[in-house]
Write an enzyme that holds these catalytic residues in place. Sequence first.
Site, PDB file in Angstrom:
ATOM      1  N   SER A 143      20.792 -62.572 -43.834  1.00  0.00           N
ATOM      2  CA  SER A 143      20.855 -61.907 -42.520  1.00  0.00           C
ATOM      3  C   SER A 143      21.059 -60.413 -42.671  1.00  0.00           C
ATOM      4  CB  SER A 143      22.070 -62.432 -41.731  1.00  0.00           C
ATOM      5  OG  SER A 143      21.954 -63.799 -41.509  1.00  0.00           O
ATOM      6  N   HIS A 164      13.199 -64.065 -43.252  1.00  0.00           N
ATOM      7  CA  HIS A 164      14.385 -64.189 -42.401  1.00  0.00           C
ATOM      8  C   HIS A 164      14.052 -65.012 -41.165  1.00  0.00           C
ATOM      9  CE1 HIS A 164      17.546 -62.390 -39.542  1.00  0.00           C
ATOM     10  NE2 HIS A 164      18.122 -63.285 -40.319  1.00  0.00           N
ATOM     11  N   GLU A 176      10.883 -62.923 -39.789  1.00  0.00           N
ATOM     12  CA  GLU A 176      10.798 -61.542 -40.294  1.00  0.00           C
ATOM     13  C   GLU A 176      10.433 -61.610 -41.769  1.00  0.00           C
ATOM     14  OE1 GLU A 176      14.748 -60.081 -39.347  1.00  0.00           O
ATOM     15  OE2 GLU A 176      14.014 -58.986 -37.605  1.00  0.00           O
ATOM     16  N   ASN A 214      18.624 -58.215 -36.411  1.00  0.00           N
ATOM     17  CA  ASN A 214      20.072 -58.086 -36.653  1.00  0.00           C
ATOM     18  C   ASN A 214      20.564 -56.645 -36.572  1.00  0.00           C
ATOM     19  OD1 ASN A 214      20.338 -60.779 -36.840  1.00  0.00           O
ATOM     20  ND2 ASN A 214      20.539 -60.858 -39.062  1.00  0.00           N
TER      21      ASN A 214
HETATM   22  C1  LIG Z   1      28.000 -60.225 -35.266  1.00  0.00           C
HETATM   23  C2  LIG Z   1      26.770 -60.571 -36.088  1.00  0.00           C
HETATM   24  C3  LIG Z   1      26.207 -61.947 -35.911  1.00  0.00           C
HETATM   25  C4  LIG Z   1      24.759 -61.958 -36.372  1.00  0.00           C
HETATM   26  C5  LIG Z   1      24.300 -63.295 -36.877  1.00  0.00           C
HETATM   27  C6  LIG Z   1      22.877 -63.213 -37.404  1.00  0.00           C
HETATM   28  C7  LIG Z   1      22.308 -64.562 -37.689  1.00  0.00           C
HETATM   29  C8  LIG Z   1      20.868 -64.522 -38.124  1.00  0.00           C
HETATM   30  O1  LIG Z   1      20.625 -63.708 -39.219  1.00  0.00           O
HETATM   31  C9  LIG Z   1      19.875 -64.200 -37.018  1.00  0.00           C
HETATM   32  C10 LIG Z   1      19.839 -65.263 -35.966  1.00  0.00           C
HETATM   33  O2  LIG Z   1      19.488 -66.408 -36.143  1.00  0.00           O
HETATM   34  S1  LIG Z   1      20.474 -64.741 -34.472  1.00  0.00           S
HETATM   35  C11 LIG Z   1      20.330 -66.135 -33.440  1.00  0.00           C
HETATM   36  C12 LIG Z   1      18.954 -66.242 -32.817  1.00  0.00           C
HETATM   37  N1  LIG Z   1      18.938 -67.393 -31.928  1.00  0.00           N
HETATM   38  C13 LIG Z   1      19.238 -67.305 -30.609  1.00  0.00           C
HETATM   39  O3  LIG Z   1      19.427 -66.238 -30.077  1.00  0.00           O
HETATM   40  C14 LIG Z   1      19.312 -68.623 -29.874  1.00  0.00           C
HETATM   41  C15 LIG Z   1      19.504 -68.397 -28.403  1.00  0.00           C
HETATM   42  N2  LIG Z   1      19.609 -69.694 -27.739  1.00  0.00           N
HETATM   43  C16 LIG Z   1      18.499 -70.420 -27.360  1.00  0.00           C
HETATM   44  O4  LIG Z   1      17.370 -70.048 -27.574  1.00  0.00           O
HETATM   45  C17 LIG Z   1      18.754 -71.740 -26.659  1.00  0.00           C
HETATM   46  O5  LIG Z   1      20.074 -71.735 -26.121  1.00  0.00           O
HETATM   47  C18 LIG Z   1      18.604 -72.954 -27.613  1.00  0.00           C
HETATM   48  C19 LIG Z   1      17.143 -73.133 -27.992  1.00  0.00           C
HETATM   49  C20 LIG Z   1      19.473 -72.789 -28.881  1.00  0.00           C
HETATM   50  C21 LIG Z   1      19.054 -74.224 -26.906  1.00  0.00           C
HETATM   51  O6  LIG Z   1      18.326 -74.298 -25.696  1.00  0.00           O
HETATM   52  P1  LIG Z   1      19.064 -74.760 -24.379  1.00  0.00           P
HETATM   53  O7  LIG Z   1      18.074 -74.834 -23.279  1.00  0.00           O
HETATM   54  O8  LIG Z   1      20.217 -73.840 -24.194  1.00  0.00           O
HETATM   55  O9  LIG Z   1      19.637 -76.200 -24.715  1.00  0.00           O
HETATM   56  P2  LIG Z   1      18.837 -77.527 -25.159  1.00  0.00           P
HETATM   57  O10 LIG Z   1      18.443 -78.285 -23.925  1.00  0.00           O
HETATM   58  O11 LIG Z   1      19.716 -78.174 -26.175  1.00  0.00           O
HETATM   59  O12 LIG Z   1      17.488 -77.115 -25.932  1.00  0.00           O
HETATM   60  C22 LIG Z   1      16.324 -76.788 -25.180  1.00  0.00           C
HETATM   61  C23 LIG Z   1      15.155 -77.385 -25.898  1.00  0.00           C
HETATM   62  O13 LIG Z   1      15.011 -76.739 -27.172  1.00  0.00           O
HETATM   63  C24 LIG Z   1      14.794 -77.698 -28.183  1.00  0.00           C
HETATM   64  N3  LIG Z   1      15.820 -77.675 -29.184  1.00  0.00           N
HETATM   65  C25 LIG Z   1      17.010 -77.065 -29.119  1.00  0.00           C
HETATM   66  N4  LIG Z   1      17.644 -77.156 -30.277  1.00  0.00           N
HETATM   67  C26 LIG Z   1      16.816 -77.875 -31.103  1.00  0.00           C
HETATM   68  C27 LIG Z   1      16.893 -78.302 -32.455  1.00  0.00           C
HETATM   69  N5  LIG Z   1      17.954 -77.983 -33.226  1.00  0.00           N
HETATM   70  N6  LIG Z   1      15.859 -79.021 -32.962  1.00  0.00           N
HETATM   71  C28 LIG Z   1      14.796 -79.322 -32.195  1.00  0.00           C
HETATM   72  N7  LIG Z   1      14.663 -78.955 -30.935  1.00  0.00           N
HETATM   73  C29 LIG Z   1      15.660 -78.234 -30.395  1.00  0.00           C
HETATM   74  C30 LIG Z   1      14.739 -79.025 -27.605  1.00  0.00           C
HETATM   75  O14 LIG Z   1      13.371 -79.371 -27.479  1.00  0.00           O
HETATM   76  C31 LIG Z   1      15.354 -78.854 -26.235  1.00  0.00           C
HETATM   77  O15 LIG Z   1      14.626 -79.691 -25.403  1.00  0.00           O
HETATM   78  P3  LIG Z   1      15.136 -81.206 -25.254  1.00  0.00           P
HETATM   79  O16 LIG Z   1      13.876 -81.910 -24.827  1.00  0.00           O
HETATM   80  O17 LIG Z   1      16.226 -81.162 -24.219  1.00  0.00           O
HETATM   81  O18 LIG Z   1      15.617 -81.719 -26.594  1.00  0.00           O
HETATM   82  N1  LIG Z   2      23.522 -68.950 -39.347  1.00  0.00           N
HETATM   83  C1  LIG Z   2      22.505 -68.272 -38.864  1.00  0.00           C
HETATM   84  O1  LIG Z   2      22.265 -68.192 -37.636  1.00  0.00           O
HETATM   85  C2  LIG Z   2      21.594 -67.561 -39.839  1.00  0.00           C
HETATM   86  C3  LIG Z   2      20.337 -67.127 -39.379  1.00  0.00           C
HETATM   87  C4  LIG Z   2      19.475 -66.477 -40.276  1.00  0.00           C
HETATM   88  C5  LIG Z   2      19.855 -66.276 -41.599  1.00  0.00           C
HETATM   89  N2  LIG Z   2      21.064 -66.725 -42.008  1.00  0.00           N
HETATM   90  C6  LIG Z   2      21.409 -66.558 -43.433  1.00  0.00           C
HETATM   91  O2  LIG Z   2      21.090 -67.782 -44.109  1.00  0.00           O
HETATM   92  C7  LIG Z   2      22.023 -68.025 -45.171  1.00  0.00           C
HETATM   93  C8  LIG Z   2      22.706 -69.355 -44.930  1.00  0.00           C
HETATM   94  O3  LIG Z   2      23.357 -69.301 -43.699  1.00  0.00           O
HETATM   95  P1  LIG Z   2      23.784 -70.663 -42.953  1.00  0.00           P
HETATM   96  O4  LIG Z   2      24.227 -70.292 -41.599  1.00  0.00           O
HETATM   97  O5  LIG Z   2      22.727 -71.693 -43.145  1.00  0.00           O
HETATM   98  O6  LIG Z   2      25.084 -71.059 -43.828  1.00  0.00           O
HETATM   99  P2  LIG Z   2      25.733 -72.505 -44.014  1.00  0.00           P
HETATM  100  O7  LIG Z   2      27.132 -72.255 -44.446  1.00  0.00           O
HETATM  101  O8  LIG Z   2      25.450 -73.364 -42.832  1.00  0.00           O
HETATM  102  O9  LIG Z   2      24.887 -73.121 -45.226  1.00  0.00           O
HETATM  103  C9  LIG Z   2      24.973 -72.578 -46.520  1.00  0.00           C
HETATM  104  C10 LIG Z   2      24.729 -73.740 -47.469  1.00  0.00           C
HETATM  105  O10 LIG Z   2      24.544 -73.232 -48.787  1.00  0.00           O
HETATM  106  C11 LIG Z   2      25.207 -74.116 -49.686  1.00  0.00           C
HETATM  107  N3  LIG Z   2      25.456 -73.376 -50.925  1.00  0.00           N
HETATM  108  C12 LIG Z   2      26.350 -72.366 -51.123  1.00  0.00           C
HETATM  109  N4  LIG Z   2      26.269 -71.935 -52.402  1.00  0.00           N
HETATM  110  C13 LIG Z   2      25.279 -72.670 -52.995  1.00  0.00           C
HETATM  111  C14 LIG Z   2      24.708 -72.693 -54.307  1.00  0.00           C
HETATM  112  N5  LIG Z   2      25.151 -71.862 -55.258  1.00  0.00           N
HETATM  113  N6  LIG Z   2      23.719 -73.574 -54.564  1.00  0.00           N
HETATM  114  C15 LIG Z   2      23.277 -74.422 -53.597  1.00  0.00           C
HETATM  115  N7  LIG Z   2      23.778 -74.463 -52.335  1.00  0.00           N
HETATM  116  C16 LIG Z   2      24.769 -73.582 -52.056  1.00  0.00           C
HETATM  117  C17 LIG Z   2      26.454 -74.548 -48.963  1.00  0.00           C
HETATM  118  O11 LIG Z   2      26.961 -75.758 -49.510  1.00  0.00           O
HETATM  119  C18 LIG Z   2      25.932 -74.699 -47.533  1.00  0.00           C
HETATM  120  O12 LIG Z   2      25.491 -76.023 -47.281  1.00  0.00           O
HETATM  121  C19 LIG Z   2      22.963 -66.822 -45.188  1.00  0.00           C
HETATM  122  O13 LIG Z   2      22.445 -65.865 -46.098  1.00  0.00           O
HETATM  123  C20 LIG Z   2      22.857 -66.315 -43.746  1.00  0.00           C
HETATM  124  O14 LIG Z   2      23.153 -64.933 -43.646  1.00  0.00           O
HETATM  125  C21 LIG Z   2      21.960 -67.368 -41.177  1.00  0.00           C
END
Ligand SMILES: CCCCCCC[C@H](O)CC(=O)SCCNC(=O)CCNC(=O)[C@H](O)C(C)(C)COP(=O)([O-])OP(=O)([O-])OC[C@H]1O[C@@H](n2cnc3c(N)ncnc32)[C@H](O)[C@@H]1OP(=O)([O-])[O-]
Ligand SMILES: NC(=O)c1ccc[n+]([C@@H]2O[C@H](COP(=O)([O-])OP(=O)(O)OC[C@H]3O[C@@H](n4cnc5c(N)ncnc54)[C@H](O)[C@@H]3O)[C@@H](O)[C@H]2O)c1
Length: 310
Positions: A143, A164, A176, A214
């Site tokens: 990420s 990504h 990405e 991100n």
């Molecule tokens: C501070 C820093 C933090 C940064 C972190 C960075 C992390 C990372 O690097 C970047 C990211 O990922 S950032 C994150 C980026 N992500 C976001 O921003 C996500 C934003 N959130 C969303 O887009 C929606 O809330 C969701 C799609 C998660 C759920 O949708 P909802 O309407 O609230 O609830 P629903 O009714 O449950 O689901 C609707 C339909 O979608 C489908 N479906 C859902 N999950 C499924 C699965 N696992 N499998 C299959 N299908 C799945 C399913 O078809 C369902 O229809 P169903 O017929 O009823 O089954």
């Molecule tokens: N969580 C998110 O929304 C998200 C989205 C995009 C990218 N990412 C990135 O993806 C990566 C994983 O994130 P996550 O949320 O899936 O974490 P997670 O904690 O759900 O999963 C990580 C997995 O890696 C396994 N693991 C750790 N060290 C290992 C090793 N040496 N060999 C094999 N397996 C090992 C752990 O047992 C765990 O099951 C991170 O780099 C994160 O930044 C996370």
Amino acid sequence: MNQFGVIVRSFSNSAAVNSAIKNVTIIGGGLMGSGIAQVTAQAGQNVTLVDVNSDILAKSQKSINNSLGRIAKKIYKDNPQEGEKFAREASERIKTATDPVAAVKDTDLVIEAIVENLDVKHALFQKLDNAAPAHTIFASNTSSLSINDISSVVKRKDRFGGLHFFNPVPVMRLLEVVRGGETTDSTFDTMMQWGKSIGKTCVACKDTPGFIVNRLLVPYMAEALRLLERGDASARDIDIAMKLGAGYPMGPIELLDYVGLDTTKFILDGWNKNYPDQPLFKPIPILNKLVAEGKLGVKTGEGFYKYDKK
Ligand SMILES: CCCCCCC[C@H](O)CC(=O)SCCNC(=O)CCNC(=O)[C@H](O)C(C)(C)COP(=O)([O-])OP(=O)([O-])OC[C@H]1O[C@@H](n2cnc3c(N)ncnc32)[C@H](O)[C@@H]1OP(=O)([O-])[O-]
Ligand SMILES: NC(=O)c1ccc[n+]([C@@H]2O[C@H](COP(=O)([O-])OP(=O)(O)OC[C@H]3O[C@@H](n4cnc5c(N)ncnc54)[C@H](O)[C@@H]3O)[C@@H](O)[C@H]2O)c1
């Protein structure tokens, strides 16, 4: 195009876009690795999913099968038998393993989705670099870490990039594709083609902190935590405000629970270390407290909110 359209498109795409990649090894079967394994298998490719033990892999397979069932019901709503066949065949294309070295012996692409920790990623890629075939492309799903920093330990820097994905992988349409400093055009093109072959919409980005999403999302979500910490508004009101006021499908606090508070902390701690003068990335006590208590969000049943155990 709605999620349904995208899911259906992934099938036509996998036929239309002929990718040189047939065998994919995904290391890390957590939130992201299991989703990446699923969408790759759904597109007809052979997957080996690796994690540290079989208990975790059993959990990965359960989550994959649940998700496949949801997708099958949507695509084959008029033909449940076909739906069951689709889900079964996709699941059968996923093999699991706990030995990453053996798992890369005959693979075209390795995608790393393990813990967001540079040392752990380095240890893994160093091991794999001598084990995988010369043609194999390595990619990280990181990420926030730099692709150049991650690839600094491997010889194959020309065949290394970032892929990504976004959470939940089966639904989020974006991928990405990130070039490192030495990623060749052929590696980049192969990664872009592969992303399309599994039904994703690919965007390209240089190796810059947070890539595109991100870079914009982390400051927003960190500031939401500070709003909460100052007591300016409740978690629920912050989430309602951003859903109804900015049209987000999820508010920032529920999204933090969804992506995992441990991953969030890894990201913020890493950026705070690299950019100590940037106030946006200063440690957030309310986040650190929950992580210290093991309350990591949806994946542990409690974060800022409580969740029913799956
Ligand atoms: C501070 C820093 C933090 C940064 C972190 C960075 C992390 C990372 O690097 C970047 C990211 O990922 S950032 C994150 C980026 N992500 C976001 O921003 C996500 C934003 N959130 C969303 O887009 C929606 O809330 C969701 C799609 C998660 C759920 O949708 P909802 O309407 O609230 O609830 P629903 O009714 O449950 O689901 C609707 C339909 O979608 C489908 N479906 C859902 N999950 C499924 C699965 N696992 N499998 C299959 N299908 C799945 C399913 O078809 C369902 O229809 P169903 O017929 O009823 O089954
Ligand atoms: N969580 C998110 O929304 C998200 C989205 C995009 C990218 N990412 C990135 O993806 C990566 C994983 O994130 P996550 O949320 O899936 O974490 P997670 O904690 O759900 O999963 C990580 C997995 O890696 C396994 N693991 C750790 N060290 C290992 C090793 N040496 N060999 C094999 N397996 C090992 C752990 O047992 C765990 O099951 C991170 O780099 C994160 O930044 C996370």
